[in-house]
Write an enzyme that holds these catalytic residues in place. Structure first.
Site, mmCIF file in Angstrom:
data_model
loop_
_atom_site.group_PDB
_atom_site.id
_atom_site.type_symbol
_atom_site.label_atom_id
_atom_site.label_comp_id
_atom_site.label_asym_id
_atom_site.label_seq_id
_atom_site.Cartn_x
_atom_site.Cartn_y
_atom_site.Cartn_z
ATOM 1 N N HIS A 1 11.251 7.975 3.941
ATOM 2 C CA HIS A 1 10.920 8.718 4.924
ATOM 3 C C HIS A 1 12.004 9.499 5.409
ATOM 4 O O HIS A 1 11.914 9.833 6.910
ATOM 5 C CB HIS A 1 10.351 7.771 6.035
ATOM 6 C CG HIS A 1 9.276 6.920 5.636
ATOM 7 N ND1 HIS A 1 8.979 6.003 4.967
ATOM 8 C CD2 HIS A 1 7.766 7.294 6.205
ATOM 9 C CE1 HIS A 1 7.451 5.489 4.700
ATOM 10 N NE2 HIS A 1 7.024 6.477 5.729
ATOM 11 N N GLU B 1 -3.269 12.383 0.253
ATOM 12 C CA GLU B 1 -2.585 13.739 0.359
ATOM 13 C C GLU B 1 -2.930 14.625 -0.699
ATOM 14 O O GLU B 1 -2.925 15.899 -0.408
ATOM 15 C CB GLU B 1 -0.985 13.419 0.170
ATOM 16 C CG GLU B 1 -0.298 12.956 1.555
ATOM 17 C CD GLU B 1 -0.509 11.404 1.697
ATOM 18 O OE1 GLU B 1 -1.018 10.865 0.681
ATOM 19 O OE2 GLU B 1 -0.061 10.605 2.801
HETATM 20 C C1 TPP Z 1 1.397 8.265 0.762
HETATM 21 C C2 TPP Z 1 1.542 8.131 2.625
HETATM 22 N N1 TPP Z 1 0.952 8.656 3.250
HETATM 23 C C3 TPP Z 1 0.950 8.400 4.811
HETATM 24 C C4 TPP Z 1 1.593 7.310 5.091
HETATM 25 C C5 TPP Z 1 2.088 7.226 6.444
HETATM 26 N N2 TPP Z 1 1.607 5.677 6.808
HETATM 27 C C6 TPP Z 1 2.167 4.944 6.973
HETATM 28 S S1 TPP Z 1 1.240 3.338 6.995
HETATM 29 C C7 TPP Z 1 0.141 4.434 7.235
HETATM 30 C C8 TPP Z 1 -1.333 3.416 7.448
HETATM 31 C C9 TPP Z 1 -1.524 2.572 6.347
HETATM 32 O O1 TPP Z 1 -2.780 2.057 6.654
HETATM 33 P P1 TPP Z 1 -3.264 0.651 5.754
HETATM 34 O O2 TPP Z 1 -3.023 0.935 4.384
HETATM 35 O O3 TPP Z 1 -4.460 0.230 6.334
HETATM 36 O O4 TPP Z 1 -1.983 -0.421 6.108
HETATM 37 P P2 TPP Z 1 -1.581 -1.040 7.619
HETATM 38 O O5 TPP Z 1 -0.970 -0.191 8.193
HETATM 39 O O6 TPP Z 1 -3.127 -1.225 8.225
HETATM 40 O O7 TPP Z 1 -1.202 -2.440 7.147
HETATM 41 C C10 TPP Z 1 0.217 5.562 7.061
HETATM 42 C C11 TPP Z 1 -0.837 6.593 7.189
HETATM 43 C C12 TPP Z 1 2.837 6.881 4.147
HETATM 44 N N3 TPP Z 1 3.772 6.026 4.577
HETATM 45 N N4 TPP Z 1 2.370 7.128 2.646
#
Ligand code: TPP
Ligand code: MG
Lengths: 334, 327
Positions: free
Chosen positions: A139, A70
């Site tokens: 959220h 971000e």
């Molecule tokens: C700072 C932040 N940015 C964006 C999000 C939205 N978001 C939630 S899970 C996710 C993907 C996370 O991917 P990863 O770290 O690979 O974990 P996975 O979901 O695959 O377990 C995103 C973009 C968030 N929760 N926090």
């Protein structure tokens, strides 16, 4: 006139402005639709679908997926804007301002002032905000009330699809940095929205209800609730002005003051916590500038001084309800 | 290997508990019983259990938005977790946190976390505390392939090396962050080398293979416990479900999901290979399966009828002590 949801209205504004101004581009997590296993994109258009179709229409240079970074997203938007582009960055949930606060508050907000008025940063950052989905403490926040306190930022909080489209077009064309907050509970709410582009100026409130007894000021998701509350009181012979400021910075204090001068009573409604927030800001402004018009203490209806709870039972208590708004209106009339 | 028969049975039970917890949660969400945003760990069970079977006492973990598996693996009360998903007052977090914020700090679970890469810096703090107190505890942060591009993750990794603290960075590569593939989001070709560039060793494991994760975690945790500073564990294993419950998963490749469930199921793998590590019979594992299923049934039944929080609960727990003048 066609009915459109707030999601579609915002999407349409993006399509229209990108078509006429090639300095406009969109950047954020999954805004193109993710880059799936085989590298194809365009399946999603953002987690809320707001940027759907932009990648297909404008290509990878103008609809840009990013890693989860971000600070870099906001910084990249700010930097591109400093050198003449008009980026529209998406930060999925307004809560993630926590991650990129420096780029927003110390960087883009202050460029113009620090640089002696010699520069402009016409970036827009869009955020989904607000409670209502049991999305819990990280959220569901509003955050617009906090950002309103930052000099150098313009802050927009639309309450319906029509305003969202016109305000977003103004935001993109505005030469200052604009934070654009989209109540996620309203994405699916529809109203009449013209097909052609139009703008709504900043600092001009809307007045979706007019009445004699009480002035109600409400923001974003709370505008619809305040409207329902006011409509419900009509049968009891109570009529209210409802002021929807639409932008909290700049704020149309004139419309609020004119209304209070006529009604003598004020209720301010927001779903943010109460301390140092918008309701307190407006209450203070009115008590300073219209003290002699007031016939009753100003009432603030807002969330409690707590994080947003997960449990649906608690969340329903957290967000100001129609009942609570009506109770506040009645109280000012006692 | 270092796991006796009891250890093997416990590891299997933990993985099975996570699997059934998640499958049941999916069903209950589809039935409209559970509100909010829920991210399921189905398929990745061996990662959490392979790591957490090395932890005890004051060792801590910190988790992610996809946190149910980590919490169960570290010993969270399954019934309390299920009640939490229902938003019940008897939930592990009194219904205030929900799926993304399940925590049990007294038992070493510093919380699931709704902010991607919110966890790694916090785990460096827990590791620092262990170092200052002269304890041999480790502090594990689980985070996804998407988290490695967040500044907080970089900062935490570097700080852990600078302070030489026993922080374990478990990076779970399930190939996607939401819709975005790791191939797009990580700019370099070799994430392991990039991570090792911070100055700590990274041990890679096949996340479909409990025994391999257990091995890699043993090496990483051994390194940190011995006072050598942080270590990394990369686990590779796809998730069986969408990013969240309801995700249409348009980004998946052809046949990808079938292949995961069919060929890369850590429970099936465990059953097929456990004979190489100990004298465990299929019947013993069947018994565990049945016990786990009834535990989950009980957890759901209790969660359904558990008392809900009331308005009076809304503003408790914000502070421990909040004296207001004139109150
Ligand atoms: C700072 C932040 N940015 C964006 C999000 C939205 N978001 C939630 S899970 C996710 C993907 C996370 O991917 P990863 O770290 O690979 O974990 P996975 O979901 O695959 O377990 C995103 C973009 C968030 N929760 N926090
Ligand atoms: Mg991932």
């Amino acid at each position: 006139m066609p009915e459109k949801t707030m999601r579609d209205a915002i999407n349409e504004a993006l399509h229209q402005e990108m078509a006429v101004d090639d300095t406009v581009f969109v950047i954020g997590e999954d805004v193109a639709g993710g880059n799936g296993s085989d590298g194809t994109v365009g399946c999603a258009g953002g987690v809320f679908g707001v940027t759907a179709g932009l990648y297909e229409k404008f290509g990878p240079l103008r609809c840009i997926d990013t890693p989860i970074s971000e600070s870099a997203i906001v910084g990249a938007a700010a930097g591109a804007a400093l050198v003449g582009m008009r980026p529209v960055a998406e930060i999925m949930f307004s809560d993630f301002i926590g991650v990129c606060m420096d780029q927003i508050v110390n960087q883009m907000a202050k460029f113009r002032y620090m640089f002696g008025g010699k520069t402009r940063c016409p970036a827009v950052i869009r955020f989904a905000c607000g409670a209502g989905f049991s999305a819990a403490a990280q959220h569901s926040q509003t955050m617009y009330q906090m950002m309103t306190a930052v000099p150098g930022l313009k802050v927009v909080i639309p309450s319906n699809a029509y305003d969202a489209k016109g305000l977003l077009l103004s935001a993109i064309r505005d030469d200052d940095p604009v934070l654009f907050f989209e109540p996620k509970a309203l994405y699916q709410e529809a109203c009449e929205v013209p097909d052609e582009p139009y703008t709504i100026p900043f600092g001009e409130a809307a007045m979706p209800r007019e009445g004699d007894d009480v002035t109600v000021v409400a923001f974003g998701q709370m505008v619809g609730r305040a409207m329902a509350a006011i409509d419900g009181l009509e049968a009891q012979g109570i009529s209210c002005d409802l002021v929807d400021p639409r932008t909290t910075s700049p704020l149309d204090s004139e419309t609020i003051l004119e209304s209070v001068a006529a009604t003598g009573r004020l209720v301010v409604v927001d779903e943010s916590p109460p301390r140092c927030g918008l309701t307190a800001d407006i209450a203070a402004m009115v008590s300073e500038k219209a003290f002699r018009s007031l016939q009753a203490p100003v009432k603030q209806v807002c969330a409690p001084h707590t994080p947003v709870p997960f449990s649906p039972d608690l969340e329903a208590e957290y967000v100001p309800s129609i009942d609570k708004i009506q109770a506040a209106i009645r109280e000012t009339l006692q | 290997m270092g796991l006796d028969k009891d250890g093997l049975l416990r590891a299997y039970r933990q993985m099975k508990t996570i699997r059934e917890f998640e499958e049941r949660t999916f069903t209950e969400i589809m039935n409209g019983q559970i509100a909010g945003f829920t991210h399921l760990y189905t398929g990745q069970e061996a990662n959490a259990v392979g790591v957490c079977e090395h932890l005890s006492g004051n060792d801590t973990i910190i988790s992610t938005h996809r946190g149910h598996g980590h919490c169960i693996a570290r010993g969270a009360d399954v019934k309390g977790m299920m009640a939490e998903l229902w938003g019940a007052a008897s939930g592990l977090c009194k219904g205030k946190g929900g799926s993304m914020h399940i925590a049990d700090v007294d038992n070493g679970i510093l919380g699931a976390n709704g902010i991607v890469a919110g966890g790694p810096p916090i785990s460096v703090g827990a590791a620092l505390a262990a170092k200052i107190r002269g304890r041999d505890n480790v502090s594990v942060s689980f985070s996804g392939d998407g988290s490695v591009n967040q500044g907080t993750c970089f900062e935490a990794m570097n700080l852990a090396v600078v302070l030489k603290v026993p922080a374990i960075f478990v990076i779970e590569n399930n190939y996607y962050s939401e819709h975005t593939s790791i191939n797009y989001a990580v700019g370099c070709d070799d994430l392991k080398a990039r991570t090792e560039g911070f100055g700590f060793p990274v041990f890679v494991a096949d996340g479909a293979d409990f025994f391999d994760v257990y091995r890699a975690a043993g090496e990483a945790i051994g390194h940190a416990r011995a006072g050598n500073g942080p270590a990394g564990i990369f686990c590779e294993q796809g998730r069986f479900q969408g990013h969240f419950v309801g995700d249409p998963q348009g980004y998946r490749g052809e046949g990808e999901l079938d292949n995961l469930r069919g060929e890369r199921d850590c429970l099936q793998h465990f059953r097929a290979r456990v004979g190489e590590y100990g004298d465990v019979s299929a019947e013993e594992l069947d018994t565990i399966d049945a016990e786990v299923l009834s535990l989950i049934d009980e957890a759901v039944a209790e969660a359904r009828t558990a008392p809900r929080p009331t308005a009076a609960d809304l503003d408790s727990d914000v502070y421990i002590n909040y004296a207001q003048g004139g109150a």
